[in-house]
Design a protein around this motif. Structure first.
Motif, PDB file in Angstrom:
ATOM      1  N   SER A 213       0.824  -1.276   0.054  1.00 36.12           N
ATOM      2  CA  SER A 213      -0.030  -0.079  -0.091  1.00 36.12           C
ATOM      3  C   SER A 213       0.637   1.144   0.077  1.00 36.12           C
ATOM      4  N   LEU A 214       1.897   1.394   0.869  1.00 34.46           N
ATOM      5  CA  LEU A 214       2.853   2.372   0.808  1.00 34.46           C
ATOM      6  C   LEU A 214       3.396   2.848  -0.620  1.00 34.46           C
ATOM      7  N   LEU A 215       3.883   1.557  -1.352  1.00 34.10           N
ATOM      8  CA  LEU A 215       4.680   1.916  -2.658  1.00 34.10           C
ATOM      9  C   LEU A 215       3.695   2.320  -3.548  1.00 34.10           C
ATOM     10  N   THR A 216       2.434   1.563  -3.591  1.00 34.97           N
ATOM     11  CA  THR A 216       1.511   2.041  -4.556  1.00 34.97           C
ATOM     12  C   THR A 216       0.797   3.245  -4.261  1.00 34.97           C
ATOM     13  N   LEU A 217       0.182   3.461  -3.094  1.00 30.44           N
ATOM     14  CA  LEU A 217      -0.700   4.505  -3.016  1.00 30.44           C
ATOM     15  C   LEU A 217       0.304   6.131  -2.354  1.00 30.44           C
ATOM     16  N   GLY A 218       1.251   5.597  -1.914  1.00 31.27           N
ATOM     17  CA  GLY A 218       2.075   6.706  -1.216  1.00 31.27           C
ATOM     18  C   GLY A 218       3.403   6.987  -2.182  1.00 31.27           C
ATOM     19  N   ARG A 219       3.961   5.909  -3.013  1.00 33.92           N
ATOM     20  CA  ARG A 219       5.119   6.435  -3.778  1.00 33.92           C
ATOM     21  C   ARG A 219       4.921   6.120  -5.298  1.00 33.92           C
ATOM     22  N   GLY A 220       3.885   5.981  -5.682  1.00 37.14           N
ATOM     23  CA  GLY A 220       3.349   5.964  -7.217  1.00 37.14           C
ATOM     24  C   GLY A 220       3.999   4.712  -7.747  1.00 37.14           C
ATOM     25  N   VAL A 221       4.357   3.544  -7.266  1.00 35.82           N
ATOM     26  CA  VAL A 221       4.737   2.537  -7.961  1.00 35.82           C
ATOM     27  C   VAL A 221       3.579   1.668  -8.654  1.00 35.82           C
ATOM     28  N   THR A 225       4.700  -3.993 -10.170  1.00 32.47           N
ATOM     29  CA  THR A 225       5.961  -3.712  -9.588  1.00 32.47           C
ATOM     30  C   THR A 225       5.895  -3.973  -8.139  1.00 32.47           C
ATOM     31  N   ALA A 226       4.973  -3.355  -7.482  1.00 34.17           N
ATOM     32  CA  ALA A 226       4.719  -3.144  -6.038  1.00 34.17           C
ATOM     33  C   ALA A 226       4.739  -4.896  -5.539  1.00 34.17           C
ATOM     34  N   GLY A 227       4.031  -5.466  -6.255  1.00 37.34           N
ATOM     35  CA  GLY A 227       3.750  -6.907  -5.934  1.00 37.34           C
ATOM     36  C   GLY A 227       4.837  -7.599  -5.993  1.00 37.34           C
ATOM     37  N   PHE A 228       5.652  -7.579  -6.879  1.00 40.03           N
ATOM     38  CA  PHE A 228       7.071  -8.091  -7.242  1.00 40.03           C
ATOM     39  C   PHE A 228       7.869  -7.862  -6.049  1.00 40.03           C
ATOM     40  N   LEU A 277      13.992   5.906  -4.578  1.00 41.89           N
ATOM     41  CA  LEU A 277      13.069   4.703  -4.695  1.00 41.89           C
ATOM     42  C   LEU A 277      13.878   3.346  -4.687  1.00 41.89           C
ATOM     43  N   LEU A 278      15.000   3.382  -5.262  1.00 39.77           N
ATOM     44  CA  LEU A 278      15.986   2.245  -5.233  1.00 39.77           C
ATOM     45  C   LEU A 278      16.360   1.943  -3.955  1.00 39.77           C
ATOM     46  N   ASP A 338      -3.659   6.152   8.614  1.00 49.19           N
ATOM     47  CA  ASP A 338      -4.895   6.790   8.461  1.00 49.19           C
ATOM     48  C   ASP A 338      -4.878   8.205   8.925  1.00 49.19           C
ATOM     49  N   ALA A 339      -4.296   8.535   9.959  1.00 46.83           N
ATOM     50  CA  ALA A 339      -4.553   9.702  10.939  1.00 46.83           C
ATOM     51  C   ALA A 339      -3.605  10.661  10.291  1.00 46.83           C
ATOM     52  N   TYR A 340      -2.480   9.897   9.707  1.00 45.42           N
ATOM     53  CA  TYR A 340      -1.276  11.066   9.248  1.00 45.42           C
ATOM     54  C   TYR A 340      -0.968  10.692   7.498  1.00 45.42           C
ATOM     55  N   ARG A 341      -0.356  10.070   7.367  1.00 47.36           N
ATOM     56  CA  ARG A 341      -0.255   9.570   6.118  1.00 47.36           C
ATOM     57  C   ARG A 341       0.730   8.291   5.784  1.00 47.36           C
ATOM     58  N   LEU A 342       0.818   7.674   4.705  1.00 49.83           N
ATOM     59  CA  LEU A 342       1.461   6.366   4.685  1.00 49.83           C
ATOM     60  C   LEU A 342       2.905   6.327   4.963  1.00 49.83           C
ATOM     61  N   GLU A 343       3.432   7.450   4.718  1.00 48.60           N
ATOM     62  CA  GLU A 343       4.935   7.474   5.102  1.00 48.60           C
ATOM     63  C   GLU A 343       5.588   7.110   6.559  1.00 48.60           C
TER      64      GLU A 343
END
Length: 381
Positions: A213-221, A225-228, A277-278, A338-343
């Motif tokens: 969730s962090l990679l897809t919703l927060g970092r645009g992956v 790719t995120a599943g991998f 990201l790397l 949920d209260a702040y952000r995914l990071e």
């Protein structure tokens, strides 16, 4: 394999049932409640029933729950099935780890746990392949539930072959009688071990369940790719355990595990700060790789630290605490996100890794052994 499914399938599940993102914590809590019940009581159960029968029955229960996930029309029924899955998983983990600590060397335990890593690596790949084929997430649970049912049949057919013959000695002494459960709970070192497993499993599971969730919703992956990447995380655990299995009987475990925890702290820091990201993904892989030998090796050291007569119950408590830590930190990460952000998830994983190091040092200093333990070599066939 079941442990690798939920993190990747959760975005599809919460959309299918129209749930809030942090509802994952409720399902994890229900599963953990069952897991805690089974693992905490494992010492008492294994004093009454043979381990072969316990493994067969608990695996069957877990398989029924997974197949139920594949067909349930109701979110609340899925919660109930999660409790059943937790009962099965807790009995399996506590039973196998207790048996392994008493019969197998650190090398064998690490290789057995490496195959846990193989299953959790395959799990996300199954979900990713199902979703890429435009099939519903339920198919992945049908596939894994069927495999679990086959495993239950295997345990049933081999239930009479689980005997008390230690692997690490040619002329084994009789294993000591198990101490009463309440006597084990009175030992401070047992509680320190439980706290250590609480934070270890909390980090491992929170990283697995929320990184997608962090990679897809927060970092645009991208989702594929995120599943991998999640599969690579579980794969790093598997590879690390295979590698460590070759050296586990030749290194001082206490010092080696300390270095591994420090390495995981560095990885968690990279995953949190994510300078690129790397490097962020590399940090996640470091957490998985350096975590690889910790669980199995700590299980192996537990009889020496708490006393062999307390080991069966203590390992059950450790497995229960690991489940509680996984549920608690996973749920807490969801609430914070949920209260702040995914990071904020990365910061929580880093803080928990620092606490893990603290309780590891406390556990080692409070144990029965006065000096770092060098594990015995396995006999040469």
């Amino acid at each position: 394999m079941p442990d690798g499914l939920l993190g990747v399938s959760w975005p599809s599940i919460h959309a299918a049932f129209a749930l809030a993102l942090d509802s994952l914590g409720l399902l994890v809590a229900a599963t953990t409640a069952g897991y805690l019940t089974a693992s905490f009581c494992s010492g008492m159960v294994l004093r009454v029933f043979p381990i072969g029968a316990v493994l067969a029955l608990s695996t069957f229960g877990a398989a029924v729950a997974l197949l139920g996930f594949a067909f349930t029309p109701s979110w609340w029924l899925m919660i109930a099935l999660g409790f059943v899955a937790g009962l099965g998983g807790g009995a399996i983990d506590a039973g196998l780890n207790s048996y392994g600590a008493r019969h197998f060397s650190p090398r064998t335990l690490n290789w057995l746990h490496a195959f846990f890593g193989l299953g959790t690596t395959i799990g996300p790949l199954i979900v990713t392949a199902v979703l890429d084929a435009d099939r519903v997430w339920r198919l992945s649970y049908l596939i894994v539930g069927t495999a679990q049912m086959a495993l239950a049949a295997t345990f049933f057919l081999t239930r009479h072959r689980w005997v008390d013959v230690p692997e690490t000695s040619d002329n084994p002494a009789p294993l000591p009688s198990a101490a009463p459960t309440l006597h084990t709970l009175r030992r401070p070192v047992v509680w320190l071990g439980m706290l250590m497993f609480f934070f270890y499993s909390g980090i491992e599971l929170a990283a697995a369940q929320w990184s997608y969730s962090l990679l897809t919703l927060g970092r645009g992956v991208s989702e594929t790719t995120a599943g991998f990447i999640v599969s690579l995380y579980w794969g790093s655990l598997m590879v690390g355990r295979i590698i460590f299995g070759f050296v586990a009987n030749r290194v001082p475990l206490v010092k080696t595990l300390r270095l591994c925890i420090i390495g995981s702290i560095v990885g968690a820091l990279l995953f949190w700060l994510n300078p690129t990201l790397l490097l962020g993904v590399a940090g996640l892989m470091m957490v998985g790789f350096f975590f690889a030998p910790i669980f199995a090796s700590l299980i192996s050291l537990t009889p020496q630290r708490v006393g062999h007569e307390h080991a069966t119950s203590a390992i059950g408590f450790q497995v229960a605490s690991a489940a509680l830590g996984g549920a608690t930190l996973t749920a807490l990460a969801g609430v914070l996100a949920d209260a702040y952000r995914l990071e904020v998830i990365g910061a929580a994983i880093f803080a928990a890794a620092v606490l893990l190091l603290f309780f590891y040092e406390a556990f080692m200093r409070a144990g029965n052994a006065a000096a770092p333990v060098r594990a015995p070599r396995e006999p040469v066939p």
